[in-house]
Design a protein around this motif. Structure first.
Motif, PDB file in Angstrom:
ATOM      1  N   PRO A  64      52.417  40.662  26.836  1.00 24.57           N
ATOM      2  CA  PRO A  64      52.691  41.242  25.520  1.00 24.57           C
ATOM      3  C   PRO A  64      51.752  42.375  25.142  1.00 24.57           C
ATOM      4  CG  PRO A  64      51.661  39.084  25.305  1.00 24.57           C
ATOM      5  CD  PRO A  64      52.036  39.241  26.744  1.00 24.57           C
ATOM      6  N   ALA A  65      50.494  42.303  25.539  1.00 22.03           N
ATOM      7  CA  ALA A  65      49.533  43.331  25.144  1.00 22.03           C
ATOM      8  C   ALA A  65      49.612  44.566  26.029  1.00 22.03           C
ATOM      9  CB  ALA A  65      48.111  42.769  25.175  1.00 22.03           C
ATOM     10  N   GLN A  66      50.144  44.413  27.236  1.00 22.46           N
ATOM     11  CA  GLN A  66      50.247  45.553  28.155  1.00 22.46           C
ATOM     12  C   GLN A  66      51.678  45.715  28.657  1.00 22.46           C
ATOM     13  OE1 GLN A  66      47.402  46.231  31.124  1.00 22.46           O
ATOM     14  NE2 GLN A  66      45.651  45.798  29.850  1.00 22.46           N
TER      15      GLN A  66
ATOM     16  N   ALA B  77      40.578  37.767  26.680  1.00 24.92           N
ATOM     17  CA  ALA B  77      39.826  38.863  27.294  1.00 24.92           C
ATOM     18  C   ALA B  77      39.885  38.783  28.814  1.00 24.92           C
ATOM     19  CB  ALA B  77      38.380  38.839  26.817  1.00 24.92           C
ATOM     20  N   VAL B  78      39.755  37.558  29.363  1.00 25.14           N
ATOM     21  CA  VAL B  78      39.828  37.386  30.815  1.00 25.14           C
ATOM     22  C   VAL B  78      41.218  37.755  31.318  1.00 25.14           C
ATOM     23  CG1 VAL B  78      39.783  35.693  32.677  1.00 25.14           C
ATOM     24  CG2 VAL B  78      38.025  35.631  30.911  1.00 25.14           C
ATOM     25  N   PHE B  79      42.238  37.291  30.621  1.00 23.47           N
ATOM     26  CA  PHE B  79      43.610  37.592  31.024  1.00 23.47           C
ATOM     27  C   PHE B  79      43.855  39.096  31.029  1.00 23.47           C
ATOM     28  CE2 PHE B  79      48.065  38.411  29.843  1.00 23.47           C
ATOM     29  CZ  PHE B  79      48.704  37.795  30.901  1.00 23.47           C
ATOM     30  N   GLU B  80      43.436  39.782  29.959  1.00 24.14           N
ATOM     31  CA  GLU B  80      43.670  41.219  29.872  1.00 24.14           C
ATOM     32  C   GLU B  80      42.918  41.976  30.964  1.00 24.14           C
ATOM     33  OE1 GLU B  80      45.862  42.446  28.216  1.00 24.14           O
ATOM     34  OE2 GLU B  80      46.311  40.958  26.689  1.00 24.14           O
ATOM     35  N   ALA B  81      41.700  41.556  31.270  1.00 26.55           N
ATOM     36  CA  ALA B  81      40.924  42.213  32.321  1.00 26.55           C
ATOM     37  C   ALA B  81      41.614  42.040  33.678  1.00 26.55           C
ATOM     38  CB  ALA B  81      39.512  41.653  32.369  1.00 26.55           C
ATOM     39  N   ASN B  82      42.131  40.857  33.928  1.00 23.74           N
ATOM     40  CA  ASN B  82      42.829  40.611  35.193  1.00 23.74           C
ATOM     41  C   ASN B  82      44.106  41.438  35.310  1.00 23.74           C
ATOM     42  OD1 ASN B  82      40.877  38.748  35.920  1.00 23.74           O
ATOM     43  ND2 ASN B  82      42.030  36.986  35.128  1.00 23.74           N
ATOM     44  N   VAL B  83      44.828  41.556  34.204  1.00 22.19           N
ATOM     45  CA  VAL B  83      46.051  42.365  34.215  1.00 22.19           C
ATOM     46  C   VAL B  83      45.718  43.831  34.464  1.00 22.19           C
ATOM     47  CG1 VAL B  83      47.972  43.200  32.815  1.00 22.19           C
ATOM     48  CG2 VAL B  83      47.357  40.789  32.753  1.00 22.19           C
ATOM     49  N   ARG B  84      44.661  44.335  33.815  1.00 24.03           N
ATOM     50  CA  ARG B  84      44.297  45.737  33.983  1.00 24.03           C
ATOM     51  C   ARG B  84      43.961  46.052  35.432  1.00 24.03           C
ATOM     52  NH1 ARG B  84      41.556  44.994  29.184  1.00 24.03           N
ATOM     53  NH2 ARG B  84      39.545  44.847  30.223  1.00 24.03           N
ATOM     54  N   ARG B  85      43.261  45.151  36.092  1.00 24.22           N
ATOM     55  CA  ARG B  85      42.925  45.368  37.506  1.00 24.22           C
ATOM     56  C   ARG B  85      44.189  45.486  38.354  1.00 24.22           C
ATOM     57  NH1 ARG B  85      37.756  42.416  40.093  1.00 24.22           N
ATOM     58  NH2 ARG B  85      36.142  43.330  38.758  1.00 24.22           N
ATOM     59  N   ARG B  86      45.131  44.620  38.094  1.00 23.73           N
ATOM     60  CA  ARG B  86      46.356  44.631  38.886  1.00 23.73           C
ATOM     61  C   ARG B  86      47.218  45.859  38.581  1.00 23.73           C
ATOM     62  NH1 ARG B  86      44.516  39.607  38.669  1.00 23.73           N
ATOM     63  NH2 ARG B  86      45.077  38.159  40.354  1.00 23.73           N
ATOM     64  N   VAL B  87      47.272  46.264  37.330  1.00 28.97           N
ATOM     65  CA  VAL B  87      48.042  47.449  36.977  1.00 28.97           C
ATOM     66  C   VAL B  87      47.454  48.690  37.648  1.00 28.97           C
ATOM     67  CG1 VAL B  87      48.631  49.011  35.073  1.00 28.97           C
ATOM     68  CG2 VAL B  87      48.959  46.544  34.817  1.00 28.97           C
ATOM     69  N   ARG B  88      46.143  48.813  37.650  1.00 26.60           N
ATOM     70  CA  ARG B  88      45.507  49.973  38.286  1.00 26.60           C
ATOM     71  C   ARG B  88      45.783  49.996  39.785  1.00 26.60           C
ATOM     72  NH1 ARG B  88      39.867  48.929  35.035  1.00 26.60           N
ATOM     73  NH2 ARG B  88      40.520  49.857  33.038  1.00 26.60           N
ATOM     74  N   LEU B  89      45.706  48.833  40.421  1.00 25.88           N
ATOM     75  CA  LEU B  89      46.013  48.765  41.839  1.00 25.88           C
ATOM     76  C   LEU B  89      47.483  49.112  42.075  1.00 25.88           C
ATOM     77  CD1 LEU B  89      45.223  48.135  44.736  1.00 25.88           C
ATOM     78  CD2 LEU B  89      45.622  45.702  44.273  1.00 25.88           C
ATOM     79  N   GLY B  90      48.367  48.646  41.169  1.00 19.72           N
ATOM     80  CA  GLY B  90      49.783  48.986  41.279  1.00 19.72           C
ATOM     81  C   GLY B  90      50.015  50.481  41.173  1.00 19.72           C
ATOM     82  N   TYR B  91      49.276  51.139  40.264  1.00 19.48           N
ATOM     83  CA  TYR B  91      49.374  52.597  40.154  1.00 19.48           C
ATOM     84  C   TYR B  91      49.008  53.263  41.484  1.00 19.48           C
ATOM     85  CZ  TYR B  91      49.639  52.384  35.020  1.00 19.48           C
ATOM     86  OH  TYR B  91      50.019  52.153  33.720  1.00 19.48           O
TER      87      TYR B  91
ATOM     88  N   GLY C  55      41.635  36.924  44.366  1.00 20.21           N
ATOM     89  CA  GLY C  55      40.400  37.693  44.471  1.00 20.21           C
ATOM     90  C   GLY C  55      40.332  38.867  43.506  1.00 20.21           C
ATOM     91  N   LEU C  56      41.449  39.221  42.880  1.00 18.35           N
ATOM     92  CA  LEU C  56      41.444  40.298  41.893  1.00 18.35           C
ATOM     93  C   LEU C  56      41.013  39.808  40.514  1.00 18.35           C
ATOM     94  CD1 LEU C  56      44.784  42.110  42.826  1.00 18.35           C
ATOM     95  CD2 LEU C  56      42.460  42.937  43.218  1.00 18.35           C
ATOM     96  N   ASP C  57      40.865  38.492  40.357  1.00 16.69           N
ATOM     97  CA  ASP C  57      40.454  37.955  39.061  1.00 16.69           C
ATOM     98  C   ASP C  57      38.983  38.250  38.791  1.00 16.69           C
ATOM     99  OD1 ASP C  57      42.978  36.973  38.711  1.00 16.69           O
ATOM    100  OD2 ASP C  57      42.504  34.962  39.449  1.00 16.69           O
ATOM    101  N   VAL C  58      38.634  38.300  37.535  1.00 15.03           N
ATOM    102  CA  VAL C  58      37.246  38.499  37.122  1.00 15.03           C
ATOM    103  C   VAL C  58      36.771  37.270  36.366  1.00 15.03           C
ATOM    104  CG1 VAL C  58      37.434  40.997  37.020  1.00 15.03           C
ATOM    105  CG2 VAL C  58      37.989  39.659  35.005  1.00 15.03           C
ATOM    106  N   ALA C  59      35.467  37.138  36.311  1.00 17.88           N
ATOM    107  CA  ALA C  59      34.885  35.955  35.688  1.00 17.88           C
ATOM    108  C   ALA C  59      34.774  36.088  34.179  1.00 17.88           C
ATOM    109  CB  ALA C  59      33.511  35.679  36.288  1.00 17.88           C
ATOM    110  N   ASP C  60      34.762  37.320  33.675  1.00 16.98           N
ATOM    111  CA  ASP C  60      34.666  37.511  32.230  1.00 16.98           C
ATOM    112  C   ASP C  60      35.571  38.670  31.811  1.00 16.98           C
ATOM    113  OD1 ASP C  60      31.723  38.822  33.361  1.00 16.98           O
ATOM    114  OD2 ASP C  60      33.147  40.133  32.338  1.00 16.98           O
TER     115      ASP C  60
END
Length: 435
Positions: A63-65, A136-150, A196-201
């Motif tokens: 929903p946020a992205q 915050a953790v969820f959004e950070a994980n999504v951002r990493r995956r979106v950037r890799l998708g780009y 492995g794309l997940d972040v701890a915070d």
């Protein structure tokens, strides 16, 4: 999975009929046409099943992205035609200069294999993850995956364009190598599911405030409307017209681009079409991300449609002048406008009419805009004007008047769409939490 199976079946029937594995020699022309039309309907139904479910799922789960995720998916959709074609060229030794080469008929077989590979197979490995410990953790994980998708999408685009530009000057081995690279890139998004794309915070996430897609402009989640209720609202019609004009303008361009350049004695249509494909694909990605940026500022994604219409307006204004250089500029501008429509339709339909019935609601916009746009902008308007300026006994028209009136008419239609979406934007931000 069902959509993939329907598309696979339709393309396999097209292939079997075209290479005469299924012999229709005893049927008359009308019967053959009806049978092929039924295959097309099955293919469209399969595509609709996949499209509606994919985008509804993306919006509900991110929903946020939603804009960025939908834009990324739409970017892949924009490249799929070039991707299929270049993979086919790499593995099937067709004569690229001979459109009557019987091996071209095997494109339907390749399309069938691609459809089943991209839907049925991955559906067997979908996993449902437990929710993240914090937003915050969820959004950070999504951002990493979106950037890799780009990054993956950019590599695919570069590879497709490179293959198309050099296919006549390199060996078959090089084309096959590029096709292998494209298949690897096509399969590579599976790594987006890697833990492995997940972040701890959360890393100080920037998307931790209420967004329109979650709670509405004024703090209330928009009501979910069925298709029947949706089409009774003024907002439905105010948004449908701009979408139809944007998509129709792009389809009209791609349908008539050879005649557009040919009428002024230019052979630049192939290069222009390549530029259009790349531009509209990038625009899909950018427009989706821009929707998220605007939402964080309390603005609707309909603002992006207004921007897309401005690009389409500039593009067709360049066409009115009708010189070779301005045709290229117009193609690039129209590509931006056309590409922006696709992800924004998904986001704005969710904003206006809720997410519960998003799959069906979005497909109304997609189907109507594509069908009417193709007929009106791609056929009826340009065909009548083109034929009116063609010399008796000739099939081709030469001169700036072959399309000039078409361009002027579309400029007028784009201006009317600007008025329509401007009224919609005003209504959205005036009623705020009431939608």
């Amino acid at each position: 999975m069902l959509g993939g199976m329907l598309q696979f079946t339709a393309f396999m029937l097209f292939w079997a009929i075209s290479v005469k594995i299924i012999d229709l020699g005893n049927l008359n022309t009308l019967a053959v046409l009806i049978l092929l039309s039924l295959c097309s309907i099955v293919q469209f139904l399969g595509s609709s099943c996949v499209t509606g479910q994919v985008f509804a799922t993306a919006v509900r789960n991110f929903p946020a992205q939603k804009g960025r995720v939908v834009g990324l998916i739409k970017g892949w959709v924009g490249l799929c035609g070039a991707m299929y074609t270049q993979i086919f060229v790499g593995f099937v030794p067709v004569d690229l200069d001979d459109q009557d080469d019987p091996l071209w008929l095997y494109f339907c077989l390749v399309a069938a294999i691609c459809c089943i590979s991209a839907t049925f197979v991955p559906s067997q490995y979908i996993r449902v993850h437990a929710p993240a410990t914090s937003l915050a953790v969820f959004e950070a994980n999504v951002r990493r995956r979106v950037r890799l998708g780009y990054g993956i999408l950019l590599c695919m685009g570069i590879t497709c364009i490179t293959s198309a530009l050099i296919e006549h000057v390199v060996s078959r081995m090089v084309l096959t190598g590029l096709a292998v690279i494209m298949i690897c890139l096509w399969a590579s998004p599976v790594i987006l599911a890697w833990d492995g794309l997940d972040v701890a915070d959360g890393g100080g996430g920037v998307l931790d405030i209420p967004l329109i897609g979650e709670e509405g402009v004024g703090g209330q989640k928009p009501a979910s409307l069925t298709i029947k209720k949706m089409i009774k609202t003024l907002d439905f019609w105010l948004f449908l017209w701009p979408c139809l004009v944007l998509i129709g303008g792009g389809i009209g361009l791609t349908t008539n681009i050879a005649q557009m350049f040919g009428s002024i004695d230019s052979s630049g249509n192939v290069v222009a079409l390549t530029f259009f494909s790349a531009t509209q694909s990038l625009s899909r990605v950018g427009a989706g991300g821009l929707c998220d940026v605007l939402r964080r500022r309390g603005l609707s994604g309909a603002v992006v449609v207004l921007g897309g219409l401005v690009f389409m307006l500039v593009g067709y204004a360049c066409f009115v002048v009708n010189t070779e250089g301005l045709l290229f500029v117009g193609v690039l501008c129209a590509g931006v406008g056309f590409g922006s429509a696709w992800p924004v339709m998904v986001v704005v339909v969710a904003e206006l009419f809720g997410e519960e019935h998003l799959g069906g609601n979005y497909m109304v916009y997609d189907g109507v805009a594509s069908a009417v746009g193709a007929l009106v902008f791609g056929k009826f308007i340009p065909e009548e004007i083109y034929d009116a300026h063609t010399e008796d006994g000739e099939t081709d028209c030469y001169g700036k008047e072959c399309f000039r009136l078409t361009y002027v008419i579309i400029v007028g239609l784009v201006l009317s769409a600007v008025v329509s979406v401007s009224i919609l934007i005003k209504r959205i931000h005036k009623k705020g939490d009431k939608f």
